[in-house]
Design a protein around this motif. Sequence first.
Motif, PDB file in Angstrom:
ATOM      1  N   LEU A  61       0.822  -1.204   0.000  1.00 55.68           N
ATOM      2  CA  LEU A  61       0.000   0.000   0.000  1.00 55.68           C
ATOM      3  C   LEU A  61       0.858   1.256   0.000  1.00 55.68           C
ATOM      4  O   LEU A  61       0.529   2.250  -0.647  1.00 55.68           O
ATOM      5  CB  LEU A  61      -0.926  -0.002   1.221  1.00 55.68           C
ATOM      6  N   GLY A  62       1.964   1.219   0.739  1.00 58.12           N
ATOM      7  CA  GLY A  62       2.843   2.380   0.766  1.00 58.12           C
ATOM      8  C   GLY A  62       3.488   2.657  -0.583  1.00 58.12           C
ATOM      9  O   GLY A  62       3.770   3.802  -0.923  1.00 58.12           O
ATOM     10  N   ALA A  63       3.689   1.598  -1.363  1.00 57.25           N
ATOM     11  CA  ALA A  63       4.276   1.794  -2.689  1.00 57.25           C
ATOM     12  C   ALA A  63       3.263   2.338  -3.693  1.00 57.25           C
ATOM     13  O   ALA A  63       3.633   2.966  -4.675  1.00 57.25           O
ATOM     14  CB  ALA A  63       4.852   0.478  -3.199  1.00 57.25           C
ATOM     15  N   VAL A  64       1.975   2.094  -3.453  1.00 53.83           N
ATOM     16  CA  VAL A  64       0.944   2.541  -4.378  1.00 53.83           C
ATOM     17  C   VAL A  64       0.503   3.966  -4.080  1.00 53.83           C
ATOM     18  O   VAL A  64       0.380   4.806  -4.981  1.00 53.83           O
ATOM     19  CB  VAL A  64      -0.263   1.575  -4.334  1.00 53.83           C
ATOM     20  N   VAL A  65       0.237   4.278  -2.817  1.00 46.79           N
ATOM     21  CA  VAL A  65      -0.292   5.598  -2.466  1.00 46.79           C
ATOM     22  C   VAL A  65       0.299   6.025  -1.131  1.00 46.79           C
ATOM     23  O   VAL A  65       0.512   5.207  -0.248  1.00 46.79           O
ATOM     24  CB  VAL A  65      -1.840   5.566  -2.386  1.00 46.79           C
ATOM     25  N   ALA A  66       0.583   7.303  -1.010  1.00 42.73           N
ATOM     26  CA  ALA A  66       1.127   7.838   0.235  1.00 42.73           C
ATOM     27  C   ALA A  66       0.018   7.880   1.280  1.00 42.73           C
ATOM     28  O   ALA A  66      -1.075   8.389   1.004  1.00 42.73           O
ATOM     29  CB  ALA A  66       1.698   9.232   0.009  1.00 42.73           C
ATOM     30  N   PRO A  67       0.253   7.372   2.495  1.00 43.10           N
ATOM     31  CA  PRO A  67      -0.803   7.367   3.514  1.00 43.10           C
ATOM     32  C   PRO A  67      -1.333   8.756   3.837  1.00 43.10           C
ATOM     33  O   PRO A  67      -2.537   8.935   4.020  1.00 43.10           O
ATOM     34  CB  PRO A  67      -0.101   6.730   4.724  1.00 43.10           C
ATOM     35  N   THR A  68      -0.457   9.758   3.896  1.00 46.67           N
ATOM     36  CA  THR A  68      -0.921  11.104   4.227  1.00 46.67           C
ATOM     37  C   THR A  68      -1.845  11.652   3.147  1.00 46.67           C
ATOM     38  O   THR A  68      -2.886  12.256   3.433  1.00 46.67           O
ATOM     39  CB  THR A  68       0.277  12.038   4.409  1.00 46.67           C
TER      40      THR A  68
END
Length: 341
Positions: free
Chosen positions: A57-64
């Motif tokens: 998930l971190g590689a697909v979209v930034a959590p912030t």
Amino acid sequence: MTEPETTRSADGRAAEPAAVSERPPARSGGDAEASADGPESVADARAPGLLQLPQILGAVVAPTTLLSSLLYYFGWSHAYWFFDYFGVNSTLLGLTTSDYLMRSLDALFVPMTVVASAALLALWGHAVLRARLAVGSRPRLMRVVQPAVGIGGLALAIGGLASVVATTVLSAHLAVAPLSLASGVLLLTYWVHLRRVLTARPAGRERRPAGAAAREWAVVFLLVGLSLFWAASDYAAAVGTQRARQFVAELPTYPSAVIYSERSLSLHAPGVREVRCDAPAAAYRFRYDGLTLVLQSGDQYLFLPRAWTPSDGLAVIVARDKSLRLEFIRPSARATLRSTC
């Protein structure tokens, strides 16, 4: 001290001492499998691939960025339905990102509290289940708990999926359909996990590839995430409408707004009175009573008549201008309002 034993070659020369292996003896495969499949290991079994999801998930979209986008959307939904109750399109008001983010707190407080409480209860239930496994309650678990989890999850998932494509009984209640789908998917996932753990062979068990497990968990999180997004969106819309109704019910308790204008605004609404000032030196020739300020945003004022009703009420948008002056009077001081400029 005894010297290490040496060997001699065929020509009589002494050979180097044999290297001593420092590795511990390998355990037999049966023992390793038995220890790995004991009650304690079954209780501590974790779904493979689950730890890889944060990296994916971190590689697909930034959590912030994702969090900010979600807060913005739910705040927008709250504002849209709040002002829609008064017949006003929220896009006309020029609301800022800060306005939407602040409204998102009202829209997400209850859903986040419910989800956190449900997650805590699920963790406690899983801890109880692990304790039962540790004391050897596997047969009873397979007869009672596992079928109940599977049947309940299947029923909830079918009800939620049916509400996606058609109007069902669940659709008539706020957020019941999406929560049914999310709960059903989670229960079915937990049922599959229990089945894999409880039916695993004590020896020769083949583990699934981590990639396949990660893909499976990604699909589960996608379905659950979309369901929760659906539920939160419905709740945000309902909260926006409810806050509008609450605002109307509390209109008599809010301060009255008096508009002074250099020129006529031609405001004609129930309970709104226009007073003309004939004094030659008056800076503002027109005054309007019977209004309540709802919002000031984007260089515009949004007013409601104090006698506003859903059947015949109207909302008034006035551009913020130097030719206007506003006065606010508390409800207890309304009787002192003069009828002249």
